[in-house]
Motif scaffolding. Structure first.
Motif, mmCIF file in Angstrom:
data_model
loop_
_atom_site.group_PDB
_atom_site.id
_atom_site.type_symbol
_atom_site.label_atom_id
_atom_site.label_comp_id
_atom_site.label_asym_id
_atom_site.label_seq_id
_atom_site.Cartn_x
_atom_site.Cartn_y
_atom_site.Cartn_z
ATOM 1 N N SER A 1 0.846 -1.194 0.000
ATOM 2 C CA SER A 1 0.000 0.000 0.000
ATOM 3 C C SER A 1 0.876 1.236 0.000
ATOM 4 C CB SER A 1 -0.950 0.008 1.204
ATOM 5 O OG SER A 1 -0.449 0.812 2.230
ATOM 6 N N GLU A 2 0.320 2.305 -0.552
ATOM 7 C CA GLU A 2 1.068 3.553 -0.673
ATOM 8 C C GLU A 2 1.275 4.204 0.679
ATOM 9 O OE1 GLU A 2 1.166 5.721 -3.792
ATOM 10 O OE2 GLU A 2 0.629 4.063 -5.113
ATOM 11 N N GLN A 3 0.429 3.837 1.644
ATOM 12 C CA GLN A 3 0.514 4.489 2.949
ATOM 13 C C GLN A 3 1.355 3.700 3.949
ATOM 14 O OE1 GLN A 3 -2.826 4.048 1.544
ATOM 15 N NE2 GLN A 3 -2.421 5.998 0.548
ATOM 16 N N THR B 1 4.819 1.605 5.409
ATOM 17 C CA THR B 1 6.270 1.814 5.448
ATOM 18 C C THR B 1 6.951 0.532 5.900
ATOM 19 O OG1 THR B 1 5.957 4.113 6.096
ATOM 20 C CG2 THR B 1 8.126 3.175 6.532
#
Lengths: 422, 252
Positions: free
Chosen positions: A338-340, A342
C-alpha cells in the motif's frame, strides 16, 4: 550443602528490585514509548478444572493462536487469564518427564536455583521500563522444565490470555531444557474479543542445555489498540539448538520485540523464522539478535513481512560473531502493498575480535510482481484472489518442525487475513 | 457439410506497445478444431498478438477487434478471457515463490480434476520432482514447458495459445511437450466443440511433433502469408522470410 555456599536469594531479590526501580522510566531502544500509568493492574481470574469449561468465545480465540482446549495431541498445557494461572496440566503419559507451573510457584519450589541461574539471568531487569514493570509488578507467567534426556514428542502449549480491557499483563516465563531433552512449545498470546486496548509485557528466559533442542512457536493475535512489549533472552549451550517461530497476522497498535540468543556452547545453533502481516495502523518493530560465542556456533534468521493499509514494519536482524569459527546468515524479505505503509529492513552484522567469523545477509523490499498476478489470472484466477495467493505464498516459510496441525492453523489464518484485507 | 464455426476472429487489429505500433492490421480466423501456426522473424509481433489475445496490460488495441465465441474481448480482464476458454502456454513464465505447481494445476482445473486425474498427469509429464516445488522456481527449460502443459491440460481451454513451445527444450522434452500439445488440441470432447490452437514458433521445430492445419507468416506487423505450415517452413528455411512474403505457395 554447607550454609555458607548457599545463594543469597533475599539479596538478589533486593538487587533485582533496585535495578528495576532505577529503570522505571527508561525508554526502550526501539518502538514508540508508552505511558505505563494509563494501564490498570491485571485482575484475578477463576481457575478451571478443564479447558473445555471455558466460554466458547475464549476457546475459539485460543484456537486461533494454536491453543487446543481439547488438549488433543498436546503433552501439557499452561493457561493464564489476566494475572492468574487458571489451568496447568501435564498429561499422564508425560508425568515425571516435564514440569509445568507458574513462575511464582517455581520460585517457591526452587528459590536458590531459580534466582541464581535462571530468573532475570537472560534478560536484565533494568533493560528498559517494560522489564522494570514486569520486575516490580509481576503477574505470573509460565515455568516449563523438561527433564534430562526426555524427548517430548507432543507439543506443550501455553496460552497468555487478556480478558479485561486496558490492563497491563506483566508475565515472566522461564523454559529450562535440561541436557539432552527435546520439546516443542507453542505459546499463543491473545485477548478476549471485547478487549480493545491494553498492554502485554512479557519476559521470556529460555535455557537450552547441552545437546538439548527447543522449538518455540509464538502466535500473536491482538487488537488495533493493544500494545505489546516482549523481552526475550535465550542461552544455548554446547550442541544445543533453539528454533524460534514467530507469527503475527492481525492488527496491533504497537509491538516491539527483539529476542537475543546467546550461543555460548560449542556447536550451538539458533534459527529465527518470522512471518509478519502489517495491517491497519499497526506499528510493528521486530527482529532478533544472535551472539555467536561458542566455537562452531551457527545462526540463521529468516523474516517475511508484508505491509498493507497504513502499517509500519521494522524488520531487524543482528548477528554478532565473537568466535573465529562461527557462521550466521540473515534473510529478510518484505513486500509493500500500500502507498501508505512503510517498511524498514535493517540487517546489522558485527564481528568482535573474530576475524574468522562468517556473517552474511540478504535484505530485500519489493512490490508484488505484476507478471506473477497476470500469470495466475491467465489460469482463470480473478485478480484479487491472485494477489491473495501470491501474498500467502510469500509468507509461507515452510517452517521445519512445525506440528502439522499448527501449520494448518497458520495457513488458515493466513488465508483469512489475506481475504479480509482484500 | 457446413464449415466449422469460427472460434476466434481477429479483425484489422492494430496494437501498440508504448509509442510503437507493432501490429498493423492483422486479420485471422481460427475455427473450431483448427490448429494454426504463426511463423515469423523475431520482433515481428508474434508474441504481441498472443499477449493481446490473452489480455496482458501494455498491449494497446488502437484499431480493430478480437472476437472470441462471438464476444468482443475489449474490456475483458485476463481471468475473464481464461474462464471463457482461452489458455496460454508462456514462453518464459515467471517463478512464483510459495505457490506450488500442484496448487496452480488445481486452480486451473477449477474443480474439474480429481486425485486420479492429477496422478495421471504427473505420470504423463514426469512431474514427480516438480509438483510440490514453487512453480518455475529453478525449473529447467524442459521442466518449465512440462509445467505449462500440465496447467493447460487441467484448464482444458477451447483455444490454446502456445508461445515458442520448443524454445530452450531438449529433444526428449520436445517429444513429451508435443504429445501433450496433441492431447490438448485433439482431445475428444463428447458433445462439445473441438478444440483449437495457435502455435507461435520461430523455428517450426515443434511441427515435427504436432499436426497443424494452417500456417501464417507474421511480417512487418501483418499476416503476410498463409499456407500449408510445412511448405511455409521449407520455403522460409530455403529463402528466408523476406522472400517468403512474396512466394508462390502463399494462398493469401
Amino acid at each position: 550443602m554447607p550454609e555458607m555456599t548457599r545463594f543469597d536469594v533475599q539479596a538478589r531479590i533486593a538487587e533485582i528490585r533496585a535495578l528495576a526501580e532505577a529503570a522505571r522510566d527508561k525508554k526502550a531502544a526501539y518502538g514508540p514509548d508508552l505511558d505505563l500509568s494509563r494501564f490498570n493492574p491485571a485482575a484475578d481470574a477463576q481457575s478451571v478444572e478443564s479447558l473445555e469449561s471455558l466460554e466458547k468465545q475464549v476457546k475459539e480465540v485460543a484456537l486461533g493462536v494454536g491453543i487446543d482446549t481439547k488438549e488433543e495431541n498436546r503433552s501439557g498445557t499452561y493457561f493464564q487469564v489476566d494475572r492468574s494461572p487458571i489451568y496447568e496440566r501435564v498429561t499422564e503419559m508425560y508425568g515425571g518427564k516435564l514440569e509445568i507451573m507458574s513462575t511464582a510457584q517455581a520460585l517457591q519450589l526452587y528459590p536458590e536455583l531459580m534466582y541464581e541461574k535462571y530468573y532475570w539471568r537472560a534478560v536484565a531487569p533494568d533493560k528498559d521500563k517494560y522489564t522494570a514493570q514486569v520486575a516490580l509488578q509481576p503477574t505470573e507467567g509460565y515455568f516449563i522444565r523438561v527433564l534430562p534426556g526426555q524427548k517430548i514428542e507432543k507439543p506443550i502449549q501455553a496460552c497468555l490470555f487478556v480478558s479485561e480491557n486496558n490492563i497491563s499483563q506483566n508475565v515472566h516465563n522461564v523454559i529450562i531444557m535440561e541436557e539432552g531433552s527435546e520439546a516443542t512449545v507453542i505459546t499463543g498470546c491473545t485477548i478476549h474479543p471485547k478487549v480493545r486496548e491494553g498492554l502485554h509485557a512479557g519476559i521470556s528466559e529460555f535455557y537450552v542445555g547441552k545437546g538439548a533442542k527447543l522449538t518455540f512457536t509464538m502466535i500473536h493475535n491482538w487488537a488495533e489498540d493493544f500494545d505489546v512489549r516482549p523481552r526475550t533472552g535465550i542461552v544455548v549451550e554446547e550442541d544445543g539448538t533453539y528454533v524460534n517461530n514467530y507469527v503475527l497476522l492481525k492488527p496491533v497498535k504497537s509491538i516491539q520485540s527483539f529476542p537475543v540468543a546467546r550461543l555460548v556452547g560449542a556447536r550451538s545453533r539458533a534459527v529465527f523464522n518470522s512471518i509478519v502481516y502489517g495491517l491497519a495502523d499497526s506499528y510493528i518493530d521486530i527482529g532478533s539478535e544472535s551472539v555467536l560465542e561458542g566455537p562452531g556456533s551457527r545462526s540463521e534468521a529468516v523474516a517475511r513481512t508484508v505491509t498493507k493499509d497504513r502499517s509500519i514494519v521494522y524488520s531487524r536482524g543482528r548477528l554478532v560473531g565473537r568466535t573465529n569459527d562461527c557462521k550466521a546468515h540473515l534473510d529478510c524479505r518484505g513486500m509493500v502493498q500500500s502507498e501508505q505503509s512503510t517498511q524498514w529492513a535493517i540487517p546489522d552484522l558485527a564481528s568482535e575480535g573474530a576475524p574468522g567469523a562468517e556473517l552474511s545477509h540478504e535484505a530485500a523490499i519489493s512490490p508484488i510482481a505484476a507478471e506473477e498476478i497476470y500469470y495466475l489470472m491467465s489460469r482463470g484466477v480473478p485478480k484479487d484472489e491472485a494477489v491473495s495467493m501470491i501474498t500467502r505464498g510469500f509468507l509461507d516459510l515452510e517452517i521445519p518442525g512445525l506440528p502439522p496441525a499448527l501449520k494448518r492453523q497458520i495457513d488458515k489464518a493466513l488465508e483469512e487475513t489475506a481475504k479480509e484485507s482484500m | 457439410m457446413t464449415d466449422p464455426a469460427p472460434l476466434l476472429v481477429v479483425e484489422d487489429l492494430h496494437v501498440s506497445v508504448g509509442d510503437r505500433e507493432i501490429l498493423r492490421g492483422v486479420d485471422l480466423v481460427i475455427s473450431e478444431g483448427e490448429t494454426h501456426v504463426l511463423l515469423g522473424p523475431n520482433g515481428g509481433g508474434k508474441t504481441t498478438l498472443l499477449n493481446t489475445i490473452v489480455g496482458l496490460p501494455g498491449y494497446r488495441v488502437t484499431q480493430g477487434r478480437i472476437l472470441f465465441k462471438g464476444v468482443d474481448l475489449a474490456g475483458l480482464d485476463i481471468d475473464e478471457r481464461a474462464r471463457m476458454g482461452i489458455g496460454v502456454a508462456f514462453q518464459r513464465p515467471p517463478a512464483v515463490r510459495g505457490i506450488k505447481l500442484r496448487q496452480l494445476i488445481e486452480v486451473a482445473a477449477d474443480g474439474r480434476f480429481d486425485e486420479a486425474m492429477l496422478a495421471d498427469l504427473v505420470g504423463e509429464l514426469s512431474l514427480e520432482n516438480m509438483i510440490d516445488r514453487d512453480v518455475n522456481m529453478g525449473f529447467s527449460g524442459g521442466e518449465m514447458k512440462r509445467s505449462e502443459m500440465a496447467q493447460l491440460l487441467a484448464q482444458a481451454p477451447d483455444l490454446t495459445l502456445f508461445d515458442e513451445p520448443e524454445s530452450g527444450v531438449d529433444l526428449d522434452n520436445i517429444a513429451v511437450v508435443g504429445a501433450a500439445m496433441t492431447r490438448l488440441l485433439k482431445a475428444e470432447r463428447a458433445g462439445m466443440s473441438k478444440r483449437s490452437g495457435l502455435i507461435v514458433t520461430h523455428t517450426g521445430h515443434i511441427l515435427e511433433y504436432v499436426n497443424a492445419d494452417i500456417g501464417h507468416v507474421l511480417y512487418g506487423g501483418r499476416l503476410a502469408c498463409r499456407g500449408n505450415p510445412r511448405d511455409l517452413i521449407d520455403e522460409i528455411s530455403r529463402h528466408g522470410y523476406d522472400k517468403c512474403v512474396e512466394c508462390a505457395i502463399c494462398q493469401r
